[in-house]
Design a protein around this motif. Sequence first.
Motif, PDB file in Angstrom:
ATOM      1  N   MET A 130       0.841  -1.181   0.000  1.00 29.72           N
ATOM      2  CA  MET A 130       0.000   0.000   0.000  1.00 29.72           C
ATOM      3  C   MET A 130       0.888   1.246   0.000  1.00 29.72           C
ATOM      4  SD  MET A 130      -3.087   0.940   2.551  1.00 29.72           S
ATOM      5  CE  MET A 130      -2.525   2.112   3.748  1.00 29.72           C
ATOM      6  N   SER A 131       0.551   2.211  -0.816  1.00 25.99           N
ATOM      7  CA  SER A 131       1.294   3.462  -0.892  1.00 25.99           C
ATOM      8  C   SER A 131       0.423   4.588  -0.360  1.00 25.99           C
ATOM      9  CB  SER A 131       1.679   3.764  -2.335  1.00 25.99           C
ATOM     10  OG  SER A 131       2.526   2.770  -2.845  1.00 25.99           O
ATOM     11  N   GLU A 132       1.073   5.558   0.276  1.00 28.37           N
ATOM     12  CA  GLU A 132       0.312   6.690   0.790  1.00 28.37           C
ATOM     13  C   GLU A 132       1.147   7.962   0.762  1.00 28.37           C
ATOM     14  OE1 GLU A 132      -0.164   6.926   5.207  1.00 28.37           O
ATOM     15  OE2 GLU A 132       0.739   4.933   5.157  1.00 28.37           O
ATOM     16  N   THR A 133       0.437   9.079   0.670  1.00 32.91           N
ATOM     17  CA  THR A 133       1.117  10.361   0.773  1.00 32.91           C
ATOM     18  C   THR A 133       1.059  10.801   2.234  1.00 32.91           C
ATOM     19  OG1 THR A 133      -0.923  11.527   0.236  1.00 32.91           O
ATOM     20  CG2 THR A 133       0.592  11.069  -1.586  1.00 32.91           C
ATOM     21  N   LEU A 134       2.012  11.588   2.632  1.00 32.80           N
ATOM     22  CA  LEU A 134       2.086  12.051   4.009  1.00 32.80           C
ATOM     23  C   LEU A 134       1.261  13.313   4.171  1.00 32.80           C
ATOM     24  CD1 LEU A 134       3.526  11.450   6.729  1.00 32.80           C
ATOM     25  CD2 LEU A 134       5.261  13.073   6.011  1.00 32.80           C
ATOM     26  N   ASP A 135       0.435  13.339   5.198  1.00 35.46           N
ATOM     27  CA  ASP A 135      -0.386  14.504   5.516  1.00 35.46           C
ATOM     28  C   ASP A 135       0.526  15.713   5.737  1.00 35.46           C
ATOM     29  OD1 ASP A 135      -1.611  16.469   7.361  1.00 35.46           O
ATOM     30  OD2 ASP A 135      -3.305  15.070   7.382  1.00 35.46           O
ATOM     31  N   PRO A 136       0.231  16.854   5.097  1.00 37.72           N
ATOM     32  CA  PRO A 136       1.074  18.048   5.245  1.00 37.72           C
ATOM     33  C   PRO A 136       1.214  18.514   6.701  1.00 37.72           C
ATOM     34  CG  PRO A 136      -0.478  18.341   3.438  1.00 37.72           C
ATOM     35  CD  PRO A 136      -0.854  17.068   4.133  1.00 37.72           C
ATOM     36  N   LEU A 137       0.186  18.317   7.513  1.00 37.39           N
ATOM     37  CA  LEU A 137       0.277  18.713   8.927  1.00 37.39           C
ATOM     38  C   LEU A 137       1.267  17.829   9.677  1.00 37.39           C
ATOM     39  CD1 LEU A 137      -3.490  19.459   9.691  1.00 37.39           C
ATOM     40  CD2 LEU A 137      -1.631  21.089   9.270  1.00 37.39           C
ATOM     41  N   SER A 195       9.849   1.539  -7.611  1.00 39.23           N
ATOM     42  CA  SER A 195      10.761   0.571  -7.000  1.00 39.23           C
ATOM     43  C   SER A 195      12.200   0.956  -7.300  1.00 39.23           C
ATOM     44  CB  SER A 195      10.500  -0.839  -7.543  1.00 39.23           C
ATOM     45  OG  SER A 195       9.229  -1.280  -7.143  1.00 39.23           O
ATOM     46  N   PHE A 196      13.100   0.517  -6.413  1.00 38.97           N
ATOM     47  CA  PHE A 196      14.526   0.753  -6.616  1.00 38.97           C
ATOM     48  C   PHE A 196      15.301  -0.392  -5.987  1.00 38.97           C
ATOM     49  CE2 PHE A 196      13.474   2.567  -2.549  1.00 38.97           C
ATOM     50  CZ  PHE A 196      14.565   2.335  -1.735  1.00 38.97           C
ATOM     51  N   GLU A 197      16.511  -0.494  -6.433  1.00 40.54           N
ATOM     52  CA  GLU A 197      17.412  -1.540  -5.954  1.00 40.54           C
ATOM     53  C   GLU A 197      18.471  -0.896  -5.075  1.00 40.54           C
ATOM     54  OE1 GLU A 197      18.993  -5.482  -6.873  1.00 40.54           O
ATOM     55  OE2 GLU A 197      17.081  -5.065  -7.878  1.00 40.54           O
ATOM     56  N   PHE A 198      18.725  -1.497  -3.909  1.00 41.02           N
ATOM     57  CA  PHE A 198      19.777  -1.003  -3.038  1.00 41.02           C
ATOM     58  C   PHE A 198      20.382  -2.174  -2.287  1.00 41.02           C
ATOM     59  CE2 PHE A 198      21.384   1.019   0.895  1.00 41.02           C
ATOM     60  CZ  PHE A 198      22.273   1.912   0.316  1.00 41.02           C
ATOM     61  N   ARG A 199      21.686  -2.326  -2.451  1.00 39.73           N
ATOM     62  CA  ARG A 199      22.446  -3.399  -1.797  1.00 39.73           C
ATOM     63  C   ARG A 199      21.823  -4.769  -2.040  1.00 39.73           C
ATOM     64  NH1 ARG A 199      24.290  -0.292   3.728  1.00 39.73           N
ATOM     65  NH2 ARG A 199      25.659   1.140   2.637  1.00 39.73           N
ATOM     66  N   GLY A 200      21.472  -4.989  -3.302  1.00 37.74           N
ATOM     67  CA  GLY A 200      20.976  -6.291  -3.709  1.00 37.74           C
ATOM     68  C   GLY A 200      19.532  -6.594  -3.359  1.00 37.74           C
ATOM     69  N   ARG A 201      18.819  -5.617  -2.837  1.00 44.89           N
ATOM     70  CA  ARG A 201      17.410  -5.821  -2.486  1.00 44.89           C
ATOM     71  C   ARG A 201      16.548  -4.812  -3.224  1.00 44.89           C
ATOM     72  NH1 ARG A 201      16.251  -5.925   3.626  1.00 44.89           N
ATOM     73  NH2 ARG A 201      14.250  -6.501   2.767  1.00 44.89           N
ATOM     74  N   THR A 202      15.357  -5.237  -3.581  1.00 43.09           N
ATOM     75  CA  THR A 202      14.403  -4.348  -4.228  1.00 43.09           C
ATOM     76  C   THR A 202      13.485  -3.759  -3.171  1.00 43.09           C
ATOM     77  OG1 THR A 202      14.483  -5.652  -6.263  1.00 43.09           O
ATOM     78  CG2 THR A 202      12.584  -4.192  -5.977  1.00 43.09           C
ATOM     79  N   HIS A 203      13.306  -2.453  -3.224  1.00 42.91           N
ATOM     80  CA  HIS A 203      12.424  -1.728  -2.308  1.00 42.91           C
ATOM     81  C   HIS A 203      11.415  -0.929  -3.123  1.00 42.91           C
ATOM     82  CE1 HIS A 203      15.229  -2.412   1.062  1.00 42.91           C
ATOM     83  NE2 HIS A 203      16.182  -2.202   0.168  1.00 42.91           N
ATOM     84  N   ARG A 204      10.355  -0.516  -2.483  1.00 46.35           N
ATOM     85  CA  ARG A 204       9.344   0.302  -3.139  1.00 46.35           C
ATOM     86  C   ARG A 204       9.036   1.512  -2.259  1.00 46.35           C
ATOM     87  NH1 ARG A 204       3.982   0.775  -3.289  1.00 46.35           N
ATOM     88  NH2 ARG A 204       3.579  -0.878  -1.795  1.00 46.35           N
ATOM     89  N   ILE A 205       8.886   2.662  -2.895  1.00 50.08           N
ATOM     90  CA  ILE A 205       8.516   3.882  -2.161  1.00 50.08           C
ATOM     91  C   ILE A 205       7.063   3.721  -1.710  1.00 50.08           C
ATOM     92  CG2 ILE A 205       8.257   6.397  -2.256  1.00 50.08           C
ATOM     93  CD1 ILE A 205      11.180   5.497  -2.552  1.00 50.08           C
ATOM     94  N   GLU A 206       6.890   3.550  -0.392  1.00 50.20           N
ATOM     95  CA  GLU A 206       5.576   3.277   0.187  1.00 50.20           C
ATOM     96  C   GLU A 206       4.898   4.544   0.724  1.00 50.20           C
ATOM     97  OE1 GLU A 206       7.009   0.758   3.269  1.00 50.20           O
ATOM     98  OE2 GLU A 206       7.312  -0.950   1.926  1.00 50.20           O
ATOM     99  N   LEU A 207       5.708   5.553   1.016  1.00 50.86           N
ATOM    100  CA  LEU A 207       5.201   6.792   1.600  1.00 50.86           C
ATOM    101  C   LEU A 207       6.014   7.942   1.020  1.00 50.86           C
ATOM    102  CD1 LEU A 207       3.588   8.233   4.044  1.00 50.86           C
ATOM    103  CD2 LEU A 207       5.785   8.088   5.200  1.00 50.86           C
TER     104      LEU A 207
END
Length: 154
Positions: A1-8, A140-152
């Motif tokens: 699940m992806s979400e944007t951060l509340d500005p407050l 998604s991005f790769e870092f140190r051999g692992r795939t990550h996803r921007i979740e927030l």
Amino acid sequence: MSETLDPLVKARVKEALLAQARERRAALTESAAAEAAAAEVDQDSSFSIDDLSQADAAGDFTGLLEESAAAQQECIERIEKLDFGAASVVGPGAVVGFGGQRFVVGVGGVDLECDGVAYQGISTGSPIYRAIDGLALGDSFEFRGRTHRIELLG
């Protein structure tokens, strides 16, 4: 699940970062003043070589504390200049989450808790920043051999 951060929430994170940095600066300044006072040798009373040696050491330590306080002031100024507005891509001032953790971009070496949530600082010169710079929510991005996803992102 992806979400944007509340500005407050993001505004509270910035204020918490500034408060933490200001507290550190105040503590360093106070310590420097205490060390400076300890470094003073009363010229009207007798003192030993050991007294002079300890005063010199306290004076050296005072200088280090003053340099640290000045560096903390620079950190405060960097935080104040960061754009903590809404972010559609990862860049300085963004709050980004991946791997179950949250990070503040542009304030390396900072660990912070705000509203019960832990945040870590990411320097724009760090390898992880180079991997996520310009990415958007859900990317998604790769870092140190692992795939990550921007979740927030905010």
